[in-house]
Design an enzyme around this catalytic site. Structure first.
Site, PDB file in Angstrom:
ATOM      1  N   CYS A  32       0.868  -1.174   0.000  1.00  0.00           N
ATOM      2  CA  CYS A  32       0.000   0.000   0.000  1.00  0.00           C
ATOM      3  C   CYS A  32       0.906   1.226   0.000  1.00  0.00           C
ATOM      4  CB  CYS A  32      -0.944  -0.013   1.197  1.00  0.00           C
ATOM      5  SG  CYS A  32      -0.097  -0.251   2.761  1.00  0.00           S
ATOM      6  N   ASP A 249      -2.919  -2.427  -2.359  1.00  0.00           N
ATOM      7  CA  ASP A 249      -2.459  -1.423  -3.332  1.00  0.00           C
ATOM      8  C   ASP A 249      -3.138  -0.062  -3.107  1.00  0.00           C
ATOM      9  OD1 ASP A 249      -0.982  -0.454  -5.589  1.00  0.00           O
ATOM     10  OD2 ASP A 249      -2.738  -0.771  -6.853  1.00  0.00           O
TER      11      ASP A 249
HETATM   12  C1  0GY Z   1       1.358   0.354  -7.776  1.00  0.00           C
HETATM   13  C2  0GY Z   1       1.188   0.638  -9.182  1.00  0.00           C
HETATM   14  C3  0GY Z   1       1.324   1.830  -9.814  1.00  0.00           C
HETATM   15  C4  0GY Z   1       1.903   2.990  -9.275  1.00  0.00           C
HETATM   16  C5  0GY Z   1       2.938   3.023  -8.421  1.00  0.00           C
HETATM   17  O1  0GY Z   1       4.602   4.115  -7.279  1.00  0.00           O
HETATM   18  C6  0GY Z   1       3.638   4.250  -8.013  1.00  0.00           C
HETATM   19  O2  0GY Z   1       3.251   5.325  -8.438  1.00  0.00           O
HETATM   20  O3  0GY Z   1       3.418   1.937  -7.887  1.00  0.00           O
HETATM   21  C7  0GY Z   1       0.852   1.909 -11.197  1.00  0.00           C
HETATM   22  O4  0GY Z   1       0.496   3.017 -11.645  1.00  0.00           O
HETATM   23  O5  0GY Z   1       0.809   0.860 -11.891  1.00  0.00           O
HETATM   24  O6  0GY Z   1       1.864  -0.696  -7.410  1.00  0.00           O
HETATM   25  O7  0GY Z   1       0.996   1.182  -6.962  1.00  0.00           O
END
Ligand code: 0GY
Length: 295
Positions: A32, A249
């Site tokens: 998360c 997430d």
């Molecule tokens: C996730 C996936 C995403 C984003 C990030 O760090 C982040 O901005 O991880 C995504 O946009 O696929 O795992 O949170």
């Protein structure tokens, strides 16, 4: 992205349901994030999205609503290599959160130590072009070598189409590796499809590669009840039960057009992990081994 004028995005459910599935006592939400609050912890000038605030109080309220005990907070790309928002959330968790940082390759040993004291137990390498400007493999390997004495691991985020290209780099990482969202396979191919086969080959190449069996909302374009995800992922958990993690997430970066209900995400767990013994490993034993080995 300029943080002065860009519209801020909400990517999380306003009123997630209380899940029907009750996680085992001590369950860990092992993937998360927190966003801000921006007034205290500004977003990076290189951020590819600009979210509304989703801070620690909201995260801990969700944790309690979903029946979880702990969080692993992964530094989100919108905060770049400034880990203060993540550290702030960990500090406010009363020992119930640990974290994964994103660090500048030039970070000093003293700053790495300070991150450890603040509850960080891993670094994340992000290969998604829509999220980061560059992913320097040589510098990442240097970082991986430097975090090894701290007992940390590497969390890596990539998409299935670059797995083969990444293999030499992955092989060279000297620490335990955790792959986010199974390297984003095409779940419509099923459990024996090309993407899952390639991912299993990676898991079979080393017994210290783990993965997060997360994000039906990202991986299953058909949407709830995410049958393709359940079908593709369940055999993977059964075959690698000691190397899997699970997380919400939340606050679901970039999912503003298909915001998942966190209660429904939790209700997916028994569909991919049908037995209480496997649920205990996925939600308690595995994340505790990795993030709270001292407990
Ligand atoms: C996730 C996936 C995403 C984003 C990030 O760090 C982040 O901005 O991880 C995504 O946009 O696929 O795992 O949170």
């Amino acid at each position: 992205m300029t943080t002065d004028t860009a519209p801020r995005i909400t990517s999380w459910h306003a009123a997630p349901s209380v899940p029907a599935f009750t996680p085992p006592p001590g369950a860990v939400d092992a993937h998360c994030h927190v966003f801000g609050p921006m007034a205290q912890f500004p977003f990076s000038a290189k951020a590819k999205y600009l979210p509304e605030d989703a801070g620690p109080d909201m995260l801990f309220a969700l944790r309690d609503r979903l029946g979880f005990s702990r969080n692993v907070i992964v530094q989100a790309s919108c905060h770049g290599t400034d880990n203060r928002a993540t550290l702030n959330a960990i500090a406010r968790s009363q020992g119930k959160a640990r974290g994964v940082a994103v660090v500048d390759p030039a970070i000093s040993d003293a700053d790495l130590e300070a991150l450890h004291t603040g509850g960080i137990r891993g670094v994340r390498f992000n290969f998604l072009k829509r999220l980061v400007d560059d992913a320097p493999k040589d510098k990442f390997l240097e970082i991986a070598r430097r975090i090894q004495p701290l007992g940390w691991h590497v969390v890596i985020y990539f998409e299935a189409d670059i797995l083969e290209e990444l293999r030499p780099f992955l092989d060279a990482i000297p620490t335990l590796v955790v792959v986010d969202h199974m390297g984003r396979p095409d779940v419509t191919q099923g459990p024996g499809g090309t993407d899952m086969k390639a991912f299993r080959a990676l898991l079979d190449s080393r017994d210290d590669i783990w993965t997060k069996v997360t994000c039906p909302d990202r991986l299953d374009a058909k949407g709830p009840p995410w049958d393709d995800f359940a079908n593709a992922v369940r055999p993977l958990v059964e075959d690698y039960p000691d190397r899997v993690l699970w997380g919400t997430d939340w606050p679901h970066p970039n999912m503003q057009d298909a915001i998942p209900n966190d209660g429904a995400l939790v209700d997916m767990i028994p569909r991919i992990v049908p037995t209480a013994a496997l649920q205990q490993k996925l939600l308690v034993d595995n994340p505790m081994r990795l993030y709270w080995p001292d407990c």
